[in-house]
Design an enzyme around this catalytic site. Structure first.
Site, mmCIF file in Angstrom:
data_model
loop_
_atom_site.group_PDB
_atom_site.id
_atom_site.type_symbol
_atom_site.label_atom_id
_atom_site.label_comp_id
_atom_site.label_asym_id
_atom_site.label_seq_id
_atom_site.Cartn_x
_atom_site.Cartn_y
_atom_site.Cartn_z
ATOM 1 N N PRO A 35 56.829 87.335 56.526
ATOM 2 C CA PRO A 35 56.270 86.590 55.391
ATOM 3 C C PRO A 35 57.273 85.567 54.874
ATOM 4 C CG PRO A 35 56.040 88.966 55.087
ATOM 5 C CD PRO A 35 56.960 88.769 56.231
ATOM 6 N N ALA A 74 54.234 86.110 50.649
ATOM 7 C CA ALA A 74 53.969 86.997 49.526
ATOM 8 C C ALA A 74 52.793 86.470 48.716
ATOM 9 C CB ALA A 74 55.207 87.109 48.646
ATOM 10 N N TYR A 198 61.905 91.864 43.590
ATOM 11 C CA TYR A 198 60.650 91.671 42.873
ATOM 12 C C TYR A 198 60.235 93.007 42.245
ATOM 13 C CZ TYR A 198 60.898 87.211 45.232
ATOM 14 O OH TYR A 198 61.345 85.991 45.668
ATOM 15 N N ARG A 246 57.601 96.632 52.810
ATOM 16 C CA ARG A 246 58.882 95.921 52.962
ATOM 17 C C ARG A 246 59.835 96.396 51.887
ATOM 18 N NH1 ARG A 246 60.478 89.676 54.327
ATOM 19 N NH2 ARG A 246 60.483 90.570 56.427
ATOM 20 N N GLY A 346 61.588 84.865 60.947
ATOM 21 C CA GLY A 346 61.286 83.996 59.822
ATOM 22 C C GLY A 346 61.668 82.565 60.105
ATOM 23 N N ARG A 347 62.901 82.203 59.744
ATOM 24 C CA ARG A 347 63.340 80.819 59.924
ATOM 25 C C ARG A 347 63.225 80.341 61.373
ATOM 26 N NH1 ARG A 347 66.584 83.075 55.975
ATOM 27 N NH2 ARG A 347 66.870 81.849 54.063
#
Length: 377
Positions: A35, A74, A198, A246, A346-347
Site C-alpha cells: 500500500p 491506506a 496511525y 500490517r 513499494g518504491r
C-alpha cells in the site's frame, strides 16, 4: 501472469512465482504491491475520498505488470481517519462504486484485488508530503485529531482528543462497515493498517498510549483495540477469504528492560502475532517505525526482513516482508530461506511497474503478459 512451468533447462522454478493459498484464495505469485498513499483524491465536496482516473491507471499498471496481489493505499474508514484531506476513503456509496471499478480492473489484469483499511489517529489532518506534510488546521480544510492519549505526534502538531470508550467502539464499527463496503465492491483481501504510528499502532505502543483504562497500561489492554477491530472485520469478511494485518514490528526506540514507556518492540510483535492469528488474521505484513518522529532508522536493503522471519519462526504464522526489497534474487532468497511467505514491493514498483515480469525473466520463469502486449515477449 507468470508461467512458472516455462523455466530454463536445469533451473528450479522460482518460489517468487509459486502460487500461495490463504484460506480458499489462491494468489498467483508472491510478488505483491505494498500500500502506498498517492494523496490524489478530492479534498472536499461530493468526491471527497473517491478514487478517480489517477488511481485507476496507477493500480491497473501494476496489475498488468504482474503483481500477484495489489493492496490499495491506506483507505480511511471515516472522514476524520484520513492522513491528509487528499486520501481515499470508504465510508459512503459514491466511494464504494468507484472502488468497485478498481477491483474489476485489477481482476481483469490477473491480480488479486486487496484493500488496506486504516485510521490515521493523531497523525491525521496533515498536508501532502511534497508540500511539507505539516498539520492542516481546521480553518484550512483540516479537522481535529484523535488518539489514545492527549499526546501530540511531534512539535507543532496538535494535541489529539483522547478517545472515550464509546468513541473507540465507533471506530471499531467504522472498520467493520468499511470492510463490508470493500467486500461488496469486489475486493478479495482486506488488510487492517496497524502500523506506522496511525491509530491502531498508537494504541499498541506505550510511547503513545498512556491510558489507565481497559485500553492502556498492560500489553493485554494496549492490544485490545487491534483485536476488537480484527474480530469486527473478520465477522463481516467471508470465512473463505483472508484478512491481513500490517504492523510496525518496532518503534525503533531504545529498549530498556522493564521500562515499557520506551515503545513497541519486536518481542511485542511476536506476542501480538500469536493473538492476531487466534483471532482469524491470516498473514502479518511486517513493517516498522512511524510512531516516533526522531527514532533512528537505517534503511539498509532488507532491513525489516528479520522481523518477519522471527514472527514466522516463532509463531508459524504466514508473513510478508517489506522494505528495501529491490532485486529479484534478493526477493527469491528471502522466500527460499524461509524468512517470509511473500514480499511486498513499494518504491520499486513506482520506479518499475513491470518489476514482476522482469524478475520472472531474471529468475528463469516466462512472463505471460496480456495478449495485447505479446509483441514485447
Amino acid at each position: 501472469m507468470i508461467d512458472v512451468q516455462a523455466v530454463l533447462p536445469g533451473e528450479v522454478p522460482p518460489v517468487l512465482f509459486d502460487p500461495i493459498t490463504l484460506r480458499s484464495l489462491t494468489i498467483p505469485n508472491r510478488a505483491w504491491m505494498s500500500p502506498m498513499c498517492m494523496y490524489s483524491a478530492a479534498p472536499a465536496g461530493p468526491d471527497t475520498g473517491v478514487p478517480h482516473d489517477w488511481h485507476y491507471s496507477h493500480l491497473a499498471a501494476r496489475a498488468a505488470g504482474g503483481a500477484g496481489l495489489i493492496l490499495t493505499e491506506a483507505t480511511a474508514v471515516s472522514a476524520e481517519g484520513r492522513i491528509t484531506p487528499w486520501d481515499l476513503g470508504l465510508w459512503n456509496d459514491r466511494q464504494e462504486r468507484a472502488f468497485a471499478h478498481i477491483s474489476h480492473l485489477l481482476t481483469l489484469h490477473g491480480a488479486v484485488p486487496g484493500i488496506q483499511l486504516g485510521h490515521a489517529g493523531r497523525k491525521a489532518s496533515t498536508d501532502r508530503p511534497w508540500r511539507g506534510g505539516g498539520p492542516v488546521a481546521p480553518a484550512d480544510g483540516g479537522w481535529p485529531v484523535t488518539g489514545p492519549s492527549p499526546l501530540a505526534f511531534d512539535d507543532g502538531h496538535p494535541v489529539p482528543h483522547e478517545l472515550t470508550t464509546e468513541e473507540i467502539q465507533r471506530v471499531v464499527a467504522d472498520f467493520a462497515a468499511a470492510a463490508g463496503r470493500a467486500l461488496r465492491a469486489g475486493f478479495r483481501v482486506a488488510e487492517i493498517h496497524g502500523a506506522h504510528g496511525y491509530l491502531i499502532g498508537e494504541f499498541l505502543s506505550p510511547h503513545s498510549n498512556h491510558r489507565t483504562d481497559a485500553y492502556g497500561g498492560s500489553f493485554a489492554n494496549r492490544i485490545r483495540l487491534a483485536l476488537q477491530i480484527a474480530d469486527a472485520v473478520r465477522a463481516v469478511w467471508p470465512d473463505d477469504l483472508p484478512v491481513l494485518f500490517r504492523v510496525s514490528a518496532t518503534d525503533w526506540l531504545t529498549e530498556n528492560p522493564g521500562d515499557e514507556r520506551d515503545g513497541w518492540t519486536a518481542d511485542d510483535t511476536v506476542r501480538l502475532a500469536k493473538e492476531l492469528h487466534a483471532h482469524g488474521i491470516d498473514l502479518l505484513d511486517t513493517s516498522s517505525g512511524g510512531n516516533a518522529p526522531r527514532a533512528r532508522i537505517v534503511p539498509t536493503p532488507g532491513y525489516q526482513v528479520p522481523f518477519a522471519a522471527r514472527v514466522r519462526a516463532e509463531t508459524g504464522m504466514p508473513v510478508a516482508a517489506v522494505g528495501k526489497i529491490t532485486d529479484p534474487r534478493q526477493a527469491e532468497d528471502i522466500l527460499t530461506s524461509g524468512h517470509a511467505d511473500a514480499v511486498l514491493l513499494g518504491r520499486e514498483l513506482l520506479r518499475d511497474p513491470y518489476w514482476p515480469h522482469r524478475a520472472a525473466r531474471e529468475l528463469g520463469a516466462r512472463p505471460t503478459w496480456p495478449d495485447q502486449y505479446a509483441y514485447a515477449l
